[in-house]
Structures are given as structure tokens and as C-alpha cells.
Scaffold this active site. Structure first.
Site, PDB file in Angstrom:
ATOM      1  N   GLU A 142      32.747  39.058  59.763  1.00 38.43           N
ATOM      2  CA  GLU A 142      31.682  39.542  60.646  1.00 38.43           C
ATOM      3  C   GLU A 142      30.879  38.318  61.028  1.00 38.43           C
ATOM      4  OE1 GLU A 142      28.507  40.082  62.294  1.00 38.43           O
ATOM      5  OE2 GLU A 142      27.745  40.621  60.311  1.00 38.43           O
ATOM      6  N   CYS A 176      22.130  39.711  62.528  1.00 41.21           N
ATOM      7  CA  CYS A 176      23.217  39.499  63.490  1.00 41.21           C
ATOM      8  C   CYS A 176      23.180  40.552  64.585  1.00 41.21           C
ATOM      9  CB  CYS A 176      24.566  39.484  62.781  1.00 41.21           C
ATOM     10  SG  CYS A 176      24.831  40.892  61.692  1.00 41.21           S
TER      11      CYS A 176
END
Length: 380
Positions: A142, A176
């Protein structure tokens, strides 16, 4: 952890009965663990981004070696203690602390059978290209995002401004999933910008242990320098800082890495539209239509989260159908591009934001940690 346990119980474990050739044979698809799984985690969610991959790997039968970020390591040590007190077999989870060299050696170790990494695009792509060079093995990465929101002329602008503010500045922008780009239809642009600047100016900055504080410090001096560079780039390009833009050095905040939540407009050629900043900083620009906003939102290597504020179902449906992101939201005042909760919002990215195609906290996540074995038994 409860959610993943529930999914295993609902599926009756990791075996599925298949069809038969004829009388006397039984066939099963059985999902088996890979073996030793390495988990490399970042600083910004030092429990959530450790608990999800470690629990998924352990529940599917793998053992885990965990290497947390040095700036978030205490959370991992606490979690390991919780696992041990709960009865996890000794040795099933090991924690290794250290810097980049420790993570690199762990990921590439011959005895590691799979890797989960959460962090930057550059490091994630390096691991994705190199970890499986010697033999095939899963690499779940990720790798962040440059997350857009689109605001249409039919939107509730107060809702939109609140949602963008919370998504851009929550956790000091160190998510994020933080909202860093906003595309607003021209009829709503000036009003939206005014509301966003107004709400941003009201954000309370200070000690994050104080319940009334919304914005605490960023993680280190490197983040402060990145913030300064972004503000400078906007001004050099002829953009405008509408709110914030300064490093805070007053009183007790002189002792930490405090920066103001910042709203800017800037030419779209400026690098701040492309690079993930990981600071409380959001750029806004007008567009002529929803479709133009979607096109610009998709014009990035990333595809983690995205949001829309619109007054009609047709606009929302069009956004959902065309947006290239793994987690999408419509009309979410609590955060235009942020939010992840097991059983509610699986979290995982498309494009250069993620490699597995399965979101953490969702029904398919544990599939990343197992491989299929087809078993046939003949009884004559």
C-alpha cells in the site's frame, strides 16, 4: 481482528467442497498459508496498520516477523505484548526493530514467503520489483496517494468545505488518504474557496493530547521542510496561499514540528499537484464540469481514495463509475477522502497505490495471505 475471525467462521474455515468426477471421490479447494510473512509498517497508524496485516496473516496460518517504523515502534511492541497475553503461541509473531537496512534485509530474506509493506511509492515499488526476483512470492504493498475531491455546482458547499477540511488536515495531513487536490465547478468555486479558508482558519493547532485540538505536529523536521518547499513552490508559480502557509514557532509550539493548515490555489503544472506531501496542505482549482473534474482527478499515478460532493444521484453515479480509486466517498462531511473501518469501508488502492486489489478490513483481504491447494481423494 474480530472482523477477520467472523469471516473465517462464516466461510467454515479455509476449505470449500467442490464437485465430483463420480461416485467415491471427494474434492476440496483448501486455502493454505504461505509460511513466514514479513510485515513492514509505517509511523502514522502504529496500531491499525500493524494489527490488520498481522492478524490476517496469523489467522490464515502464517507466522509473522514484524518490522515497524522506528518512529512508531512502541505501538508494535505493545501489540505484540497483547498477542502474547491473549495466548498466541510463542514464536508465531516476532518483532524486529531497526531502520531501512533492517526492513530491506527482512523483506529479501530467503526464509520469508510473503511481504506486506505500507509506505512510500518509491520503497513499495522497489520491494515489488525485487522481493520475488529469486522465487515467486506475494508482495502486498500500500503505497500512498494523491487523493482528489470533486465539488459540483449542485453540492452543499458547507458540507463540501467541512469534508475537505477534515480530510486534508486530520492527523496533520499524515494519512495516505488525505485530501490534497480539489476540483470545483466554476459556479461554486469562489463560495467554496471562501468557506474552506474560513473553516481552515478556525482549526485549533496545538498539543494533540488536548481534546479540543484538531491539528497536532507533523512527524519530523523533514516534514516541516517539505511543507516549506510546497508553500514556496506555490508562491513562485504565481499561486495564492489563502489560509495558513507558515511554520509555527510561538510558545510551546516552538519545541515541536508545527505547521499551519494550508489552503492554496496554484497552476496545475506546479509539482504540488503530483507529489504526495504528507503534511496539512490542500490545493484547489476550478473546472468547467464534473467530467473535467473526474478526468483531472484520474490524472495521477495513484488511485487510493477519492470523494465527490454533488446534489444529484446522477452526478454521484457518474463519479463512482468513472473514478479510478479503490476507496470512494460521496457527500461525506466527516472526511471527503478519508475513512476506513472493518466491515464498513475496506481500505486499499488501485494503480500505483496498491498491488493486491483487496482492501484491508474487507471481505477479500485475507485471500492475500493464502494460496489454493486442490485436494482429490478417491475411494474405490
Amino acid at each position: 481482528m474480530d472482523y477477520y475471525c467472523d469471516r473465517l467462521e462464516e466461510s467454515d474455515g479455509l476449505a470449500t467442497a467442490m464437485g465430483q468426477y463420480g461416485v467415491g471421490d471427494t474434492n476440496h479447494s483448501v486455502l493454505r498459508p504461505w509460511g513466514v510473512w514479513a510485515v513492514i509498517s509505517p509511523f502514522n497508524f502504529p496500531l491499525a496498520l500493524v494489527a490488520s496485516p498481522t492478524s490476517a496473516a496469523l489467522l490464515t496460518g502464517n507466522t509473522v516477523v514484524l518490522k515497524p517504523s522506528n518512529t512508531g515502534a512502541l505501538g508494535s511492541l505493545l501489540l505484540a505484548d497483547i498477542y502474547a497475553r491473549a495466548g498466541l503461541p510463542a514464536g508465531a509473531l516476532q518483532v524486529v526493530t531497526g531502520g531501512d537496512e533492517a526492513g530491506d534485509r527482512l523483506a529479501h530474506h530467503d526464509d520469508v514467503d510473503g511481504v506486506t509493506f505500507t509506505g512510500s511509492y518509491d520503497v513499495g515499488m522497489y520491494l515489488y520489483r525485487t522481493v520475488a526476483a529469486g522465487r515467486p512470492k506475494p508482495v502486498v504493498c500500500e503505497m500512498g496517494g494523491k487523493n482528489p475531491a470533486v465539488v459540483t455546482a449542485t453540492a452543499d458547499l458547507d458540507q463540501a468545505a467541512e469534508g475537505v477540511m477534515r480530510a486534508a488536515f486530520g492527523l496533520s495531513g499524515q494519512k495516505c488518504s488525505a485530501n490534497s487536490r480539489v476540483y470545483v465547478e466554476r459556479p461554486a468555486f469562489e463560495d467554496f474557496l471562501g468557506l474552506l479558508a474560513e473553516k481552515t482558519a478556525e482549526v485549533r493547532l496545538g498539543d494533540p493530547r488536548d481534546r479540543e485540538t484538531f491539528l497536532g505536529p507533523v512527524i519530523d523536521q523533514e516534514a516541516v521542510d517539505r511543507f516549506r518547499s510546497a508553500v514556496e513552490a506555490v508562491r513562485e508559480a504565481g499561486g495564492e496561499v489563502l489560509s495558513g502557509g507558515e511554520v509555527v514557532t510561538d510558545g510551546d509550539m516552538a519545541r515541536g514540528n508545527f505547521v499551519q493548515p494550508t489552503v492554496v490555489t496554484a497552476p496545475e503544472e506546479t509539482w504540488i499537484w503530483e507529489k504526495e506531501l504528507f503534511v496539512p496542505f490542500v490545493a484547489v482549482t476550478p473546472v468547467d464540469s464534473l467530467d473535467e473534474g473526474i478526468d483531472k482527478a484520474n490524472d495521477t499515478i495513484f488511485g487510493l481514495t477519492a470523494g465527490v460532493f454533488a446534489g444529484t444521484d446522477e452526478e454521484v453515479d457518474r463519479f463512482f463509475q468513472r473514478i479510478q480509486a479503490g476507496v470512494v466517498y460521496a457527500n461525506r462531511r466527516a472526511g471527503s477522502t478519508t475513512g476506513a473501518w472493518p466491515d464498513i469501508q475496506p481500505f486499499g488502492g488501485w494503480k500505483s497505490s496498491g498491488t493486491s486489489g483487496a482492501g484491508s478490513g474487507g471481505p477479500w483481504y485475507m485471500r492475500s495471505y493464502v494460496r489454493e491447494q486442490a485436494r482429490t481423494l478417491i475411494r474405490e
